[in-house]
Design an enzyme around this catalytic site. Sequence first.
Site, PDB file in Angstrom:
ATOM      1  N   THR A  76       0.841  -1.196   0.000  1.00 55.76           N
ATOM      2  CA  THR A  76       0.000   0.000   0.000  1.00 55.76           C
ATOM      3  C   THR A  76       0.876   1.245   0.000  1.00 55.76           C
ATOM      4  O   THR A  76       2.080   1.177   0.184  1.00 55.76           O
ATOM      5  CB  THR A  76      -0.940   0.016   1.209  1.00 55.76           C
ATOM      6  OG1 THR A  76      -0.166  -0.015   2.426  1.00 55.76           O
ATOM      7  CG2 THR A  76      -1.876  -1.182   1.183  1.00 55.76           C
ATOM      8  N   SER A  98      -3.094  -5.733  -5.500  1.00 55.87           N
ATOM      9  CA  SER A  98      -4.355  -5.309  -4.901  1.00 55.87           C
ATOM     10  C   SER A  98      -4.058  -4.787  -3.503  1.00 55.87           C
ATOM     11  O   SER A  98      -3.213  -5.341  -2.795  1.00 55.87           O
ATOM     12  CB  SER A  98      -5.356  -6.462  -4.828  1.00 55.87           C
ATOM     13  OG  SER A  98      -6.555  -6.036  -4.202  1.00 55.87           O
ATOM     14  N   ASN A 100      -6.201  -4.941  -1.225  1.00 58.10           N
ATOM     15  CA  ASN A 100      -7.003  -5.740  -0.305  1.00 58.10           C
ATOM     16  C   ASN A 100      -7.347  -7.062  -0.987  1.00 58.10           C
ATOM     17  O   ASN A 100      -7.871  -7.066  -2.104  1.00 58.10           O
ATOM     18  CB  ASN A 100      -8.289  -4.982   0.071  1.00 58.10           C
ATOM     19  CG  ASN A 100      -9.039  -5.621   1.202  1.00 58.10           C
ATOM     20  OD1 ASN A 100      -9.391  -6.784   1.150  1.00 58.10           O
ATOM     21  ND2 ASN A 100      -9.311  -4.855   2.257  1.00 58.10           N
ATOM     22  N   HIS A 131      -8.555   1.782  11.119  1.00 56.26           N
ATOM     23  CA  HIS A 131      -7.503   0.770  11.238  1.00 56.26           C
ATOM     24  C   HIS A 131      -6.780   0.927  12.576  1.00 56.26           C
ATOM     25  O   HIS A 131      -6.915   1.927  13.275  1.00 56.26           O
ATOM     26  CB  HIS A 131      -6.498   0.886  10.093  1.00 56.26           C
ATOM     27  CG  HIS A 131      -6.989   0.305   8.802  1.00 56.26           C
ATOM     28  ND1 HIS A 131      -7.754   1.021   7.915  1.00 56.26           N
ATOM     29  CD2 HIS A 131      -6.835  -0.937   8.258  1.00 56.26           C
ATOM     30  CE1 HIS A 131      -8.046   0.260   6.869  1.00 56.26           C
ATOM     31  NE2 HIS A 131      -7.505  -0.932   7.057  1.00 56.26           N
ATOM     32  N   HIS A 132      -5.966  -0.069  12.873  1.00 54.05           N
ATOM     33  CA  HIS A 132      -5.165  -0.102  14.097  1.00 54.05           C
ATOM     34  C   HIS A 132      -4.201   1.085  14.161  1.00 54.05           C
ATOM     35  O   HIS A 132      -3.896   1.731  13.145  1.00 54.05           O
ATOM     36  CB  HIS A 132      -4.380  -1.419  14.161  1.00 54.05           C
ATOM     37  CG  HIS A 132      -3.550  -1.667  12.937  1.00 54.05           C
ATOM     38  ND1 HIS A 132      -2.260  -1.215  12.805  1.00 54.05           N
ATOM     39  CD2 HIS A 132      -3.847  -2.318  11.789  1.00 54.05           C
ATOM     40  CE1 HIS A 132      -1.776  -1.576  11.630  1.00 54.05           C
ATOM     41  NE2 HIS A 132      -2.727  -2.253  10.982  1.00 54.05           N
ATOM     42  N   LYS A 135      -0.892   1.477  11.757  1.00 50.49           N
ATOM     43  CA  LYS A 135      -0.939   1.610  10.300  1.00 50.49           C
ATOM     44  C   LYS A 135      -0.268   2.901   9.868  1.00 50.49           C
ATOM     45  O   LYS A 135      -0.557   3.982  10.398  1.00 50.49           O
ATOM     46  CB  LYS A 135      -2.380   1.563   9.797  1.00 50.49           C
ATOM     47  CG  LYS A 135      -2.495   1.550   8.280  1.00 50.49           C
ATOM     48  CD  LYS A 135      -3.907   1.228   7.831  1.00 50.49           C
ATOM     49  CE  LYS A 135      -4.043   1.252   6.317  1.00 50.49           C
ATOM     50  NZ  LYS A 135      -3.134   0.274   5.660  1.00 50.49           N
ATOM     51  N   GLY A 141      -5.361   1.840   1.498  1.00 47.33           N
ATOM     52  CA  GLY A 141      -5.440   1.424   0.106  1.00 47.33           C
ATOM     53  C   GLY A 141      -6.815   0.938  -0.269  1.00 47.33           C
ATOM     54  O   GLY A 141      -7.287   1.144  -1.396  1.00 47.33           O
ATOM     55  N   THR A 142      -7.509   0.296   0.682  1.00 44.51           N
ATOM     56  CA  THR A 142      -8.861  -0.184   0.413  1.00 44.51           C
ATOM     57  C   THR A 142      -9.830   0.974   0.210  1.00 44.51           C
ATOM     58  O   THR A 142     -10.693   0.931  -0.670  1.00 44.51           O
ATOM     59  CB  THR A 142      -9.347  -1.075   1.566  1.00 44.51           C
ATOM     60  OG1 THR A 142      -8.432  -2.160   1.725  1.00 44.51           O
ATOM     61  CG2 THR A 142     -10.742  -1.613   1.302  1.00 44.51           C
TER      62      THR A 142
END
Length: 239
Positions: A76, A98, A100, A131-132, A135, A141-142
């Site tokens: 990412t 990708s 994800n 997110h955690h 990160k 990225g998703t």
Amino acid sequence: MRIMLIGYGRMGHMIETLAKNAGHSIEKIIDIENVGELSTLDKIADVALDFSSPAVLPLLSDCVRRTGLPVVSGVTGCTKEDLALFNSLGDFAPVLHSANYSVGVAVFKRMLRDISPTLLGAFDVEITEAHHNQKADAPSGTAKLLYEAIDPAHAYTPVYGREGMCGKRDAHEIGIHALRGGTVAGTHTVSFFGQDEELSITHRANSRAIFANGALAAAQSLIGRKNGAYTLDQILFGE
């Protein structure tokens, strides 16, 4: 399946465990202390799984061009130039990038692609991701994948958070907001706000294992394919 693992952080460790449990072998682990070996390695595996960083891409590119090693990448934080370089490796090997590898997220994208032409213009769109607290990149990225599914022509302007007297919301913007905290594996919500109604779709990951298992399944599917830059939709849905 013989695997070369690039990047040995949390995702790399999880892929290693799940791969071994499934009977696959880890032939080589590349991390920051030995990344230079990519310049000299032969094709020692059936496929490489890369969850490192964009900084590794030039060395990985040299390796793929020299050996024809298939690559599944989940890196990412890539720029358009990074992705163009990665996709160019499809001339030398089957490659797939990708942000994800969750099947649920892939279905989420297809849903957005189908419904967005009907809703855009009449509904305001906002994307929220959580997110955690470890990160490194934001937005995720998703979240970028979901944005692309909603507005592939980039007719709308992405707005990353809002602050102060920013004025009335522009009808031709899509809000993208990142939350960070705790141990959240990944939650993504797309909301369509219309006149007197709201439609929201949420995908919630309870463990990183869904991403690691998805990447391993994609790697197995990539082996033996013709050279080319593939998408996860092509792998999962035969597009």
